[in-house]
Scaffold this motif. Sequence first.
Motif, PDB file in Angstrom:
ATOM      1  N   ILE A   1       9.540  65.726  16.774  1.00 10.44           N
ATOM      2  CA  ILE A   1      10.371  65.356  17.925  1.00 10.44           C
ATOM      3  C   ILE A   1       9.515  64.844  19.078  1.00 10.44           C
ATOM      4  N   GLY A   2       8.214  64.604  18.832  1.00 14.03           N
ATOM      5  CA  GLY A   2       7.403  63.938  19.839  1.00 14.03           C
ATOM      6  C   GLY A   2       6.611  64.851  20.744  1.00 14.03           C
ATOM      7  N   ALA A   3       6.380  66.118  20.315  1.00 12.96           N
ATOM      8  CA  ALA A   3       5.516  66.995  21.107  1.00 12.96           C
ATOM      9  C   ALA A   3       4.059  66.611  20.861  1.00 12.96           C
TER      10      ALA A   3
ATOM     11  N   HIS B   1      14.716  80.040  15.558  1.00  8.98           N
ATOM     12  CA  HIS B   1      14.745  81.180  16.480  1.00  8.98           C
ATOM     13  C   HIS B   1      15.285  80.804  17.863  1.00  8.98           C
ATOM     14  N   LEU B   2      15.573  79.524  18.067  1.00 15.63           N
ATOM     15  CA  LEU B   2      16.090  79.096  19.373  1.00 15.63           C
ATOM     16  C   LEU B   2      17.563  78.722  19.255  1.00 15.63           C
ATOM     17  N   PRO B   3      18.385  79.068  20.267  1.00 17.78           N
ATOM     18  CA  PRO B   3      19.799  78.696  20.220  1.00 17.78           C
ATOM     19  C   PRO B   3      19.968  77.177  20.165  1.00 17.78           C
TER      20      PRO B   3
ATOM     21  N   GLN C   1      16.013  70.018  10.353  1.00 15.40           N
ATOM     22  CA  GLN C   1      14.777  70.421  11.026  1.00 15.40           C
ATOM     23  C   GLN C   1      14.999  71.009  12.417  1.00 15.40           C
ATOM     24  N   PHE C   2      15.466  72.251  12.446  1.00 16.66           N
ATOM     25  CA  PHE C   2      15.590  72.938  13.735  1.00 16.66           C
ATOM     26  C   PHE C   2      14.570  74.066  13.830  1.00 16.66           C
ATOM     27  N   LEU C   3      14.428  74.574  15.058  1.00 16.61           N
ATOM     28  CA  LEU C   3      13.663  75.810  15.254  1.00 16.61           C
ATOM     29  C   LEU C   3      14.684  76.946  15.170  1.00 16.61           C
TER      30      LEU C   3
ATOM     31  N   THR D   1      12.105  69.184  26.669  1.00 16.34           N
ATOM     32  CA  THR D   1      11.175  70.221  27.129  1.00 16.34           C
ATOM     33  C   THR D   1       9.768  69.935  26.617  1.00 16.34           C
ATOM     34  N   ALA D   2       9.659  69.460  25.366  1.00 18.20           N
ATOM     35  CA  ALA D   2       8.327  69.189  24.816  1.00 18.20           C
ATOM     36  C   ALA D   2       7.668  68.026  25.556  1.00 18.20           C
TER      37      ALA D   2
ATOM     38  N   GLN E   1       6.505  75.280   9.747  1.00 19.55           N
ATOM     39  CA  GLN E   1       7.751  74.524   9.920  1.00 19.55           C
ATOM     40  C   GLN E   1       8.010  74.234  11.398  1.00 19.55           C
TER      41      GLN E   1
ATOM     42  N   TYR F   1       0.419  70.325  23.592  1.00 21.12           N
ATOM     43  CA  TYR F   1       1.593  71.147  23.893  1.00 21.12           C
ATOM     44  C   TYR F   1       1.818  72.197  22.805  1.00 21.12           C
TER      45      TYR F   1
ATOM     46  N   VAL G   1       8.314  70.495  13.038  1.00 18.95           N
ATOM     47  CA  VAL G   1       9.469  70.040  13.812  1.00 18.95           C
ATOM     48  C   VAL G   1       9.017  69.548  15.181  1.00 18.95           C
TER      49      VAL G   1
ATOM     50  N   GLU H   1      19.049  74.909  23.107  1.00 16.76           N
ATOM     51  CA  GLU H   1      17.603  74.702  23.334  1.00 16.76           C
ATOM     52  C   GLU H   1      17.008  73.779  22.286  1.00 16.76           C
TER      53      GLU H   1
ATOM     54  N   ARG I   1       7.410  58.649  19.058  1.00 22.85           N
ATOM     55  CA  ARG I   1       8.535  59.394  18.481  1.00 22.85           C
ATOM     56  C   ARG I   1       9.570  59.784  19.526  1.00 22.85           C
ATOM     57  N   ARG I   2       9.166  59.777  20.797  1.00 22.68           N
ATOM     58  CA  ARG I   2      10.154  60.049  21.842  1.00 22.68           C
ATOM     59  C   ARG I   2      11.099  58.869  22.016  1.00 22.68           C
TER      60      ARG I   2
ATOM     61  N   LEU J   1      15.102  70.248  22.996  1.00 20.99           N
ATOM     62  CA  LEU J   1      13.677  70.362  22.644  1.00 20.99           C
ATOM     63  C   LEU J   1      12.847  69.097  22.926  1.00 20.99           C
ATOM     64  N   PRO J   2      13.322  67.900  22.569  1.00 19.20           N
ATOM     65  CA  PRO J   2      12.508  66.710  22.872  1.00 19.20           C
ATOM     66  C   PRO J   2      12.219  66.578  24.358  1.00 19.20           C
TER      67      PRO J   2
END
Lengths: 301, 223
Positions: free
Chosen positions: A214-216, B92-94, B88-90, B104-105, A206, A220, A210, B97, B77-78, B101-102
Amino acid sequence: MTPLIAALRDLLAGDHNADRVVPPTGFTARLTSFTAGAMAFLAVFALALSLASGRLANRWSSALAQRATIRISAPADQMAAQTAHVLDILKTTPGVASATALTDAEQRKLLEPWFGPNLPLDTLPVPRLIDIHETATGFDADGLKNRLAAEAPGAVLDDHTRWRRPLVAAADRLRFLGLISILLIGGATGAMITLAANAALAANAQVIRVLRLIGARDAYIARAFVRRFTLRALAGAAVGTVLGMLAMLLLPAADDAGGFLTGLGFQGVSWIIPLFIPPLAGVVSFAATRAAAFHTLRRLT
Amino acid sequence: MIEFQNVAYSYGGGELLSEITLRLSPGSFHFLTGPSGAGKSTFLKLCYGELHPTAGRVTLEDRDLRAMSRDDVAQMRRRIGVVHQDCQFLDHLPLVENVALPLTAAGQPVSPEDLFDLLSWVGLKSLADHLPPSLSGGERQRAALARAVVMSPDVILADEPTGNLDWEMSLRLLTLLVELNKMGKTILIATHDLNLIRSAKSQVPARVLRISNRRLQLAGSDL
Ligand SMILES: Nc1ncnc2c1ncn2[C@@H]1O[C@H](COP(=O)(O)OP(=O)(O)O)[C@@H](O)[C@H]1O
Ligand SMILES: [Mg+2]
């Protein structure tokens, strides 16, 4: 090649954020450290085995000196004829580099320690000795024995050093097996880390989805996993290697008479060789995790 | 901007979408309606290349999405911010963050002030340090919108973004999207909230697309 170099540079530089996007992989990561450590420990022993049997093979094969002796017992009047005949036979025997009959003076010198300097050699039925130097391949001892029995019944081939020949072969085989073990350990490490990495990738499907949405970029996403597993393997292998080397160090001191078991260890500069185990484990882990990560990612649009 | 040329899609059974031809021009504002299960989410996934059409082609600025390299897909996608139906979140991250995410990635600098401005804009500033699973459905949808716009994308796709929101919050979110559209962003919102569509039409010249019988039609003005 350049993306790989870039990946290695990223690996060393580290990226706090890229590491954080994947949640702690706790159990699989600890499993990786343990596996790498145990494998490194085993690799140290396989390496020591390989090096020690190599040394042994070298020592034994030079001790063989590739020599043999023929003893001729014959009545005094036939001695010269039989000696000449045996020398003729040896000339035509493949594997014999040279053969010389010992002179009376040389024989007397050999017997001196037992019978004193005034031995009347010509009145005693002392056998004549012929000293044979073999070529590297050696001669066919059984064939020569048969031929001597048929043509010079008084001549006996004494090849007492030959018992070492199979031991040298065994030592060579042992060195080879040690090297094979190291390769197998490396392969098993790669396989286990691939399994651990695949488990971590599956558990984080998952997260990967995600990140991809989001474009990673693939590099990365892979990096977070690769870095984690490579560093774990590196650390585990370092600990395993140090423990393995300590265990070798603590083996009872080797003296030459101690034989094979006490000779099992590293000598001099060969202590450097096991230090290559941790970086190798790192490289194996890097390649295995990277391949697993990209394999997983390619299935995602 | 995004163009569908005679696109069809099937999950393996019969065709879910057929013969879809459409151009979303830059700066346009569209709604996508249709009964549940009509294929609205599927349509959006075709827009950003999570799914590839089984026939026809989808292009972004004349580039076929299917022909793009994986890195180009990431790059594409950016430029398209998506509010996914399931967020669709991660986990484990607040929240803060997750919203960043877009950035930082993509290796772009993150300005904490901008980030907190963005969170205030969607009314989530006080929840910045919370983990996504502890948030309500509406809070998650607003966070998803914040994440969708953080890269300042050219296109914003939103899949039932008001599904878990009360009317007041729905209007607020709509206002945010209308503001973004006035800044020149292309907007496409999948929804079956007719009140939301009426409210939007009073603010912007929005067009309404409707999926029925596998086809895409321009809905009548009776909405
Ligand atoms: N991954 C999938 N595999 C198979 N069928 C799917 C999948 N995703 C959606 N569907 C089916 O496709 C249809 C359209 O789904 P969806 O695009 O989510 O519709 P909507 O968003 O309009 O409610 C539904 O019948 C759904 O069950
Ligand atoms: Mg849907």
